[in-house]
Write an enzyme that holds these catalytic residues in place. Structure first.
Site, PDB file in Angstrom:
ATOM      1  N   TYR A 252      -2.640  -1.064  10.490  1.00  0.00           N
ATOM      2  CA  TYR A 252      -2.667  -1.241   9.038  1.00  0.00           C
ATOM      3  C   TYR A 252      -1.310  -0.886   8.445  1.00  0.00           C
ATOM      4  O   TYR A 252      -0.742  -1.637   7.645  1.00  0.00           O
ATOM      5  CB  TYR A 252      -3.776  -0.369   8.428  1.00  0.00           C
ATOM      6  CG  TYR A 252      -3.902  -0.512   6.942  1.00  0.00           C
ATOM      7  CD1 TYR A 252      -4.587  -1.589   6.390  1.00  0.00           C
ATOM      8  CD2 TYR A 252      -3.350   0.418   6.078  1.00  0.00           C
ATOM      9  CE1 TYR A 252      -4.711  -1.729   5.011  1.00  0.00           C
ATOM     10  CE2 TYR A 252      -3.468   0.288   4.711  1.00  0.00           C
ATOM     11  CZ  TYR A 252      -4.144  -0.787   4.181  1.00  0.00           C
ATOM     12  OH  TYR A 252      -4.255  -0.919   2.818  1.00  0.00           O
TER      13      TYR A 252
ATOM     14  N   SER B 206       0.860  -1.175   0.000  1.00  0.00           N
ATOM     15  CA  SER B 206       0.000   0.000   0.000  1.00  0.00           C
ATOM     16  C   SER B 206       0.894   1.221   0.000  1.00  0.00           C
ATOM     17  O   SER B 206       2.092   1.108   0.278  1.00  0.00           O
ATOM     18  CB  SER B 206      -0.866  -0.011   1.268  1.00  0.00           C
ATOM     19  OG  SER B 206      -1.518   1.218   1.470  1.00  0.00           O
TER      20      SER B 206
END
Length: 182
Positions: free
Chosen positions: A54, A41
C-alpha cells in the site's frame, strides 16, 4: 499477501491513477484550465508497519503526480496538478480491505484485529464530506499539495524533521496503542 492481492493493490492504487492521469491531463491542457487531482495518502510520505505494498503505491502516486507537475511547469501548461495526502478519513476502507479475519492464521489474527480496531477507532475519524471540502478549498487556493487531517499533518512534519528517525517514533507510538492492554 498473495501475488494476486499485491497486483490488485498496485493496479487499483497506482495503475488506476496513472490511467486516469493519462486520460484527463491532455484534455485539461487542451482546455487551457482545470486541475488534475490525484489522491495519495499519508502513506505517500511515511512508511507504515504492515502496509509495504500500500505504501509503495501511495509513494508512487506522489512521485507520479510530482513528475506530471514538473512536466507541466516545464512546458508552461495552464493546469494545476495536485497531490492529496489524506489521513484517516471515515470510510469503510480498512474493513473492506482486510478480508476475512477468520481466514488468517491464529498467530496473526489477533494482531490484525487490533490494527483494524486502531485504524477504525483512532485514525479513520475525519468526515469524508469535510475532506472533500478541504480538497476543493486547497485547489481554489492554488495548492499543489494538500494534506488532510491533523494526523497526516503531524506525520508530514515528523517525516520532514526526522527523515531517518521517523520510523522509530512511529513504531513506538503504534506499539503503545496496539499493545496497551496486553
Amino acid at each position: 499477501m498473495s501475488e494476486e492481492l499485491i497486483q490488485r493493490v498496485i493496479d487499483i492504487n497506482l495503475i488506476g491513477v496513472l490511467h486516469g492521469s493519462r486520460a484527463f491531463l491532455p484534455r485539461l491542457v487542451k482546455s487551457g484550465e482545470g486541475a488534475l487531482i490525484n489522491i495519495s495518502s499519508l502513506n505517500g510520505f511515511a512508511g507504515m508497519p504492515g502496509l509495504p505494498i500500500y505504501c509503495a503505491t501511495k509513494f508512487g502516486v506522489r512521485g507520479l503526480t510530482e513528475a506530471l507537475r514538473a512536466d507541466a511547469l516545464l512546458h508552461g501548461d495552464p493546469v494545476q496538478i495536485v497531490c492529496v495526502h489524506p489521513g484517516g478519513i471515515k470510510t469503510n476502507i480498512a474493513r473492506a480491505n482486510v478480508g476475512s479475519l477468520s481466514e488468517l492464521p491464529p498467530e496473526t489474527r489477533e494482531l490484525r484485529s487490533r490494527h483494524l480496531d486502531f485504524y477504525e477507532n483512532k485514525l479513520l475519524t475525519y468526515p469524508a464530506d469535510k475532506a472533500a471540502r478541504d480538497i476543493l478549498h486547497g485547489v481554489a487556493r492554488g495548492k499543489s499539495r494538500i494534506v488532510i487531517t491533523r494526523q497526516a499533518k503531524t506525520l508530514d512534519w515528523i517525516t520532514r524533521l526526522f527523515p531517518s528517525g521517523y520510523l522509530k517514533i512511529l513504531n513506538k507510538h503504534m506499539q503503545r496503542e496496539l499493545f496497551a492492554d496486553t
